[in-house]
Design a protein around this motif. Structure first.
Motif, PDB file in Angstrom:
ATOM      1  N   UNK A   1       0.836  -1.202   0.000  1.00 29.38           N
ATOM      2  CA  UNK A   1       0.000   0.000   0.000  1.00 29.38           C
ATOM      3  C   UNK A   1       0.868   1.248   0.000  1.00 29.38           C
ATOM      4  N   UNK A   2       1.970   1.208   0.775  1.00 34.59           N
ATOM      5  CA  UNK A   2       2.893   2.349   0.781  1.00 34.59           C
ATOM      6  C   UNK A   2       3.469   2.591  -0.605  1.00 34.59           C
ATOM      7  N   UNK A   3       3.778   1.525  -1.324  1.00 33.57           N
ATOM      8  CA  UNK A   3       4.298   1.687  -2.683  1.00 33.57           C
ATOM      9  C   UNK A   3       3.245   2.302  -3.597  1.00 33.57           C
ATOM     10  N   UNK A   4       2.003   1.866  -3.419  1.00 32.37           N
ATOM     11  CA  UNK A   4       0.934   2.444  -4.221  1.00 32.37           C
ATOM     12  C   UNK A   4       0.751   3.923  -3.950  1.00 32.37           C
ATOM     13  N   UNK A   5       0.888   4.306  -2.682  1.00 31.99           N
ATOM     14  CA  UNK A   5       0.749   5.725  -2.347  1.00 31.99           C
ATOM     15  C   UNK A   5       1.891   6.551  -2.931  1.00 31.99           C
ATOM     16  N   UNK A   6       3.051   5.940  -3.080  1.00 38.67           N
ATOM     17  CA  UNK A   6       4.163   6.660  -3.718  1.00 38.67           C
ATOM     18  C   UNK A   6       3.777   7.145  -5.108  1.00 38.67           C
TER      19      UNK A   6
ATOM     20  N   UNK B   1       7.062   8.162 -13.655  1.00 36.53           N
ATOM     21  CA  UNK B   1       6.486   7.699 -12.391  1.00 36.53           C
ATOM     22  C   UNK B   1       7.386   6.646 -11.759  1.00 36.53           C
ATOM     23  N   UNK B   2       7.868   5.716 -12.572  1.00 34.52           N
ATOM     24  CA  UNK B   2       8.768   4.683 -12.052  1.00 34.52           C
ATOM     25  C   UNK B   2      10.028   5.306 -11.464  1.00 34.52           C
ATOM     26  N   UNK B   3      10.586   6.301 -12.151  1.00 41.23           N
ATOM     27  CA  UNK B   3      11.808   6.946 -11.666  1.00 41.23           C
ATOM     28  C   UNK B   3      11.562   7.720 -10.379  1.00 41.23           C
ATOM     29  N   UNK B   4      10.458   8.425 -10.303  1.00 42.32           N
ATOM     30  CA  UNK B   4      10.157   9.242  -9.127  1.00 42.32           C
ATOM     31  C   UNK B   4       9.844   8.401  -7.898  1.00 42.32           C
TER      32      UNK B   4
ATOM     33  N   UNK C   1       5.175  -0.221 -11.250  1.00 49.19           N
ATOM     34  CA  UNK C   1       4.560   1.096 -11.415  1.00 49.19           C
ATOM     35  C   UNK C   1       3.344   1.011 -12.326  1.00 49.19           C
ATOM     36  N   UNK C   2       3.452   0.226 -13.383  1.00 52.22           N
ATOM     37  CA  UNK C   2       2.334   0.080 -14.315  1.00 52.22           C
ATOM     38  C   UNK C   2       1.110  -0.518 -13.633  1.00 52.22           C
TER      39      UNK C   2
ATOM     40  N   UNK D   1      -4.284   0.422 -11.491  1.00 47.02           N
ATOM     41  CA  UNK D   1      -5.266   0.282 -10.399  1.00 47.02           C
ATOM     42  C   UNK D   1      -5.828   1.635  -9.990  1.00 47.02           C
ATOM     43  N   UNK D   2      -4.951   2.622  -9.816  1.00 47.30           N
ATOM     44  CA  UNK D   2      -5.428   3.951  -9.447  1.00 47.30           C
ATOM     45  C   UNK D   2      -6.321   4.529 -10.542  1.00 47.30           C
TER      46      UNK D   2
END
Length: 270
Positions: A29-34, A51-54, A62-63, A68-69
């Motif tokens: 979930x923390x990764x998703x919030x990133x 997005x992947x880099x950030x 990331x994909x 999902x979002x």
């Protein structure tokens, strides 16, 4: 293109909990919030590679998070460019918070009255790690769109409200907060030397109010005091910003600081 400003903090927040210290922490979930937080400093849209880099995630992960979002409505995809923007449901979450937060509901009428009396921009902010976040922003006519919107996160050292929020910490904690968000200049007059910033926080702690001049925007001054609860525990900072050509610091101190104290007292005992 991704643009970072002097107020930027990494998408992975420095005050995020350490998963190793919490067995209930959901790392995925923390990764998703990133992914959502990656848009904090984006001037426009972001592509999947950006997005992947950030976020520090692999492109495949990331994909999946981005998809999902998007399905949930928190991201929106431009079919032509294949780039992403935050979706309207992100704003809805903020509305849920502002609608139900007791401090916001208690303070809002008093802050509106203050804005109407002085004709200047009025703000309420809270401390978040080493940063501050605006909960309410009641604009004057001179403010830009970015200065009107609640939810903006900024380093606490850089303006009057943030410096007042730091006064509730001891000197060691203030030093750590400044180290976590190394000062960079917004204007030629921004104070960035850590020792000088610590002294300004000490002065605000002793005075009970903070004054700033040309720290975030040229030709802008600010004043702030702490808002406390019935037990005298600090809850937030309330602040006013004004054009410097209308309000020299002595006028701000003489006319606006007393109004801030009266407003804080009214909210605390209302």
């Amino acid at each position: 293109m991704t643009t970072r400003t002097p107020e930027s903090t990494p998408a992975s927040s420095t005050d995020a909990p350490d998963p190793a210290d919490d067995p209930l922490f959901v790392a995925s979930l923390e990764k998703g919030m990133r992914v959502l937080e990656a848009f904090r400093d984006a001037a426009d849209s972001l592509g999947l590679t950006e997005i992947a880099a950030l976020t520090g995630l692999g492109k495949s992960a990331a994909q999946r998070f981005v998809h999902t979002w998007e399905r949930l409505g928190y991201l929106a995809k431009d079919a032509a460019t294949r780039r992403y923007r935050l979706g309207p449901r992100v704003v809805e979450l903020g509305y849920f918070f502002l609608r139900t937060d007791r401090l916001v509901s208690m303070a809002a009428p008093h802050l509106v009255a203050l804005r109407d009396r002085c004709g200047l921009a009025v703000h309420m902010s809270v401390l978040a790690g080493s940063d501050m976040i605006y909960l309410l922003r009641l604009p004057s006519r001179q403010l830009t769109l970015a200065e009107m919107l609640p939810g903006r996160r900024m380093p606490a050292w850089c303006n009057s409200g943030g410096r007042m929020l730091l006064t509730q910490l001891d000197d060691d904690a203030v030093r750590q907060a400044i180290q976590r968000t190394p000062p960079r200049a917004f204007t030629p007059r921004t104070v960035v030397e850590p020792g000088a910033l610590l002294n300004l926080v000490r002065q605000a702690r002793g005075d009970g109010y903070a004054l700033t001049e040309d720290q975030v925007l040229q030709n802008q001054v600010g004043a702030a005091v702490l808002l406390r609860d019935a037990r005298d525990v600090p809850l937030a900072a309330i602040s006013v910003s004004a054009p410097r050509h209308d309000y020299a610091l002595d006028r701000l101190q003489r006319e606006i600081v007393p109004q801030l104290f009266r407003t804080a007292h009214a909210i605390q005992h209302g």
